[in-house]
Design an enzyme around this catalytic site. Sequence first.
Site, PDB file in Angstrom:
ATOM      1  CG  ASP A 106      48.606  33.351  47.693  1.00 32.88           C
ATOM      2  OD1 ASP A 106      49.506  34.167  47.409  1.00 32.88           O
ATOM      3  OD2 ASP A 106      47.459  33.694  48.001  1.00 32.88           O
ATOM      4  CG  ASN A 142      38.836  38.205  51.643  1.00 34.45           C
ATOM      5  OD1 ASN A 142      38.327  37.902  52.710  1.00 34.45           O
ATOM      6  ND2 ASN A 142      40.133  38.040  51.410  1.00 34.45           N
ATOM      7  CD  GLN A 153      37.091  40.538  45.315  1.00 35.86           C
ATOM      8  OE1 GLN A 153      36.106  41.174  45.642  1.00 35.86           O
ATOM      9  NE2 GLN A 153      37.107  39.724  44.280  1.00 35.86           N
ATOM     10  CG  HIS A 169      40.620  34.812  44.721  1.00 28.62           C
ATOM     11  ND1 HIS A 169      40.247  36.087  44.351  1.00 28.62           N
ATOM     12  CD2 HIS A 169      41.453  34.969  45.781  1.00 28.62           C
ATOM     13  CE1 HIS A 169      40.840  36.964  45.144  1.00 28.62           C
ATOM     14  NE2 HIS A 169      41.576  36.317  46.029  1.00 28.62           N
ATOM     15  CG  HIS A 185      42.599  33.219  50.079  1.00 29.09           C
ATOM     16  ND1 HIS A 185      43.874  33.618  49.765  1.00 29.09           N
ATOM     17  CD2 HIS A 185      41.781  34.218  49.671  1.00 29.09           C
ATOM     18  CE1 HIS A 185      43.828  34.809  49.193  1.00 29.09           C
ATOM     19  NE2 HIS A 185      42.569  35.190  49.125  1.00 29.09           N
TER      20      HIS A 185
END
Length: 138
Positions: free
Chosen positions: A32, A88, A95, A101, A103
């Site tokens: 990230d 999320n 989100q 996606h 995390h």
Amino acid sequence: MIKDDCIFCKLANGIIPTNKIYEDGDFTVILDLSPANTGHALIIPKQHYDNLLELDDEIASKVLPLAKRIASVMKEVLNADGINIVQNNGVAANQTIPHFHTHIIPRYDNDGCGIIWPQKEPDADELAALAEKLAAKL
């Protein structure tokens, strides 16, 4: 389907360079760019799905095993004390990119990185009624 205007479609499919740590036919996993902690990674499907509710069941069945694999490596390589796996759905759920996606966030004792919400104390009868209502739909 890949959406031309989706940044995560571009990241997952190599159109935009990333710090990729894993790739297979379905997913790209990248570090990230705005990490909660060092090693914070994102599992991004190569095909576009806005959120979990639109995610193909076959792809969905592969996310958690991949998250487990990445988390295991993070614990070993980064000496993490724990791992948060966060997903999320929708703006109200924080989100920020409308592409499914997940995390994977390495955690350390006293790292100050919190995923905390205020706990409510529901009425026992209301809780039982809600459980019955939800169970009836499942």
